[in-house]
Scaffold this motif. Structure first.
Motif, mmCIF file in Angstrom:
data_model
loop_
_atom_site.group_PDB
_atom_site.id
_atom_site.type_symbol
_atom_site.label_atom_id
_atom_site.label_comp_id
_atom_site.label_asym_id
_atom_site.label_seq_id
_atom_site.Cartn_x
_atom_site.Cartn_y
_atom_site.Cartn_z
ATOM 1 N N ARG A 141 0.870 -1.170 0.000
ATOM 2 C CA ARG A 141 0.000 0.000 0.000
ATOM 3 C C ARG A 141 0.911 1.225 0.000
ATOM 4 O O ARG A 141 1.687 1.435 0.947
ATOM 5 C CB ARG A 141 -0.869 -0.026 1.264
ATOM 6 N N VAL A 148 -3.674 7.004 -2.553
ATOM 7 C CA VAL A 148 -3.306 5.680 -2.020
ATOM 8 C C VAL A 148 -3.493 4.640 -3.109
ATOM 9 O O VAL A 148 -4.577 4.506 -3.690
ATOM 10 C CB VAL A 148 -4.167 5.325 -0.788
ATOM 11 N N VAL A 150 -2.803 0.543 -4.024
ATOM 12 C CA VAL A 150 -2.555 -0.770 -3.401
ATOM 13 C C VAL A 150 -2.313 -1.795 -4.496
ATOM 14 O O VAL A 150 -3.039 -1.832 -5.500
ATOM 15 C CB VAL A 150 -3.750 -1.168 -2.505
ATOM 16 N N LEU A 164 -5.157 -3.870 3.387
ATOM 17 C CA LEU A 164 -4.336 -2.985 2.542
ATOM 18 C C LEU A 164 -5.222 -2.107 1.657
ATOM 19 O O LEU A 164 -4.918 -0.942 1.418
ATOM 20 C CB LEU A 164 -3.392 -3.814 1.666
ATOM 21 N N ALA A 168 -8.616 2.785 -0.473
ATOM 22 C CA ALA A 168 -7.596 3.096 -1.485
ATOM 23 C C ALA A 168 -8.219 3.838 -2.667
ATOM 24 O O ALA A 168 -9.375 3.607 -3.023
ATOM 25 C CB ALA A 168 -6.939 1.807 -1.974
ATOM 26 N N LEU A 171 -7.072 0.054 -6.172
ATOM 27 C CA LEU A 171 -6.586 -1.285 -5.836
ATOM 28 C C LEU A 171 -6.258 -2.006 -7.142
ATOM 29 O O LEU A 171 -7.126 -2.139 -8.011
ATOM 30 C CB LEU A 171 -7.657 -2.065 -5.062
#
Ligand SMILES: [Zn+2]
Ligand SMILES: [Zn+2]
Length: 247
Positions: A141, A148, A150, A164, A168, A171
């Protein structure tokens, strides 16, 4: 922040693409996630004028086979290879004579940053947690430019992937299996389980990569996932080699 999928196949290269590698261009750093054969295309997209960080999830060859192409890059600001404890000694045995040019003979500096499970600042925040796979494998992450991102491959469904993925912006996870397929002896995700991780983690967008080379033989078979699940998963991205998205 721009994310470009350099390699989106799992296991081996086919006409659908190269093995796993993802480029993330942030303001200060160029980040590469895994070094499957797709990594050789990184210099089509970057000027090579920033420090480069390469994250290795695990050592199955579809995630490291492209390391022998590191010799083509310039990287004047250096390359830092990040991975689980033991990464340097494992890769030193692989990136060496007689297979390829060793790290110490590249034209730029290579440093290693071995990471424990948990949160680190390297010099940007990164959290790593183990995933479910026959070989030890880290999901990452990363926080860059207030976003963010991941990266979780290879894995079966697991709590760490959900942790994680929490809130986000993107992802990126794997889709080794077709819809409703299972492989308990060698865990991978099918689209439903990948979406389950994204939803339980409330990730804003989900990009699928690592489409099994034996399983998804055409890009149309990948796009079928979009047709089946786009309503259930707004923001779903079916990654293909060369696709870029902004987050
Ligand atoms: Zn793999
Ligand atoms: Zn693997």
């Amino acid at each position: 922040m721009k994310v470009t999928f350099l390699g989106t196949n799992g296991w081996y290269d086919t006409e659908t693409g190269n093995t796993c590698s993802v480029l993330v261009q942030s303001r200060e750093y160029d980040i590469i996630l895994d070094a499957g054969n797709g990594i050789a295309k990184a210099d089509r997209y970057i000027k090579q004028d920033k420090p480069v960080y390469l994250f290795i999830s695990h050592f199955h060859l579809d995630h490291i086979a492209g390391l022998h192409t590191l010799v083509k890059f310039k990287f004047p600001e250096g390359l830092t290879i990040c991975g689980q404890i033991g990464t340097q000694s494992i890769l030193d045995r692989f990136v060496t004579e007689p297979f390829t040019v060793p790290f110490e003979h590249l034209s730029y500096s290579v440093a290693f940053r071995e990471l424990d499970e948990g949160a680190h600042f390297i010099p940007f925040p990164v959290t790593c947690l183990p995933l479910v796979h026959p070989a030890p494998c880290f999901g990452y992450r990363l926080t860059l430019d207030d976003r963010v991102l991941v990266y979780c491959t290879d894995t079966g469904f697991c709590k760490n992937a959900v942790t994680l993925a929490s809130d986000a912006d993107l992802l990126i996870t794997e889709c080794g299996l077709k819809s409703s397929e299972e492989s308990p002896e060698w865990p991978h995700l099918n689209p439903e389980k990948a979406i389950h991780i994204a939803k339980e983690g409330t990730a804003k967008r989900l990009a699928l990569i690592h489409f099994g080379a034996e399983v998804y033989r055409t890009l149309d078979e990948r796009y079928e996932i979009f047709r089946l699940f786009k309503k259930d998963c707004p923001g779903l991205v079916i990654a293909t080699d060369g696709l870029s998205i902004e987050i």
